[in-house]
Enzyme design. Structure first.
Site, PDB file in Angstrom:
ATOM      1  CG  HIS A  60      -0.183   0.183   2.501  1.00  0.00           C
ATOM      2  ND1 HIS A  60       0.661  -0.789   3.001  1.00  0.00           N
ATOM      3  CD2 HIS A  60      -0.135   1.221   3.355  1.00  0.00           C
ATOM      4  CE1 HIS A  60       1.195  -0.358   4.126  1.00  0.00           C
ATOM      5  NE2 HIS A  60       0.732   0.862   4.368  1.00  0.00           N
ATOM      6  CG  HIS A  75       0.230   5.589   3.138  1.00  0.00           C
ATOM      7  ND1 HIS A  75      -1.105   5.268   3.287  1.00  0.00           N
ATOM      8  CD2 HIS A  75       0.902   4.911   4.094  1.00  0.00           C
ATOM      9  CE1 HIS A  75      -1.234   4.441   4.303  1.00  0.00           C
ATOM     10  NE2 HIS A  75      -0.034   4.206   4.813  1.00  0.00           N
TER      11      HIS A  75
END
Length: 152
Positions: A60, A75
């Protein structure tokens, strides 16, 4: 004369200030200065030439170090680590050299939206190197210049 660096938008979407991100760590710039993107696509591209320094196990988040020494973290989503990599695929590994615009990550936006927020912070984690940042909040297409950084 100060060195200047331009970043390209890593994902199609709406650029927003970090102050609008629903995360204490990001909206208080505890992880660094930058922006966030409300994604409208599933692919993430490198915002700058550099080297991949981190690919989180859950895929992620990715960090890239620029030749100037900037550490840039992308992110994807908020609280997406809890997905344990489901809905994510990485095209790079630590140590890979990338060019601005190279495809580095895929995420299933629809799946992630069902489980979490897709708001994607892009932060410079060593912002002490930065003199100033100018953001083009009108940029919305990946690979479009959107961040102009002047280094100290």
């Amino acid at each position: 004369m100060n060195k200047e660096v331009n970043l390209i938008l890593p994902i199609d979407g709406k650029v927003i200030p970090l102050s609008e991100v629903n995360s204490y760590l990001f909206n208080n710039k505890m992880l660094g200065d930058g922006i966030a993107i409300k994604p409208e696509d599933n692919f993430v591209y490198s915002p700058i030439d550099g080297e991949i320094t981190l690919v989180y196990e859950a895929k992620h988040a990715i960090a890239i170090k620029s030749p100037e020494g900037l550490n840039i973290m992308i992110h994807v989503g908020l609280d997406t680590v809890k997905l344990e990599g489901r809905g994510f695929a990485s095209y790079v590994k630590v140590g890979d050299k990338v060019k601005a615009g190279d495809k580095i990550l895929f995420f299933d936006r629809e799946y992630v939206e069902l489980k979490s927020s897709t708001t994607t912070p892009v932060v410079i984690t060593n912002s002490e190197l930065i003199e100033s940042i100018e953001v083009d909040y009108h940029a919305s297409k990946s690979k479009q210049e959107f961040l102009h950084i002047t280094l100290k």
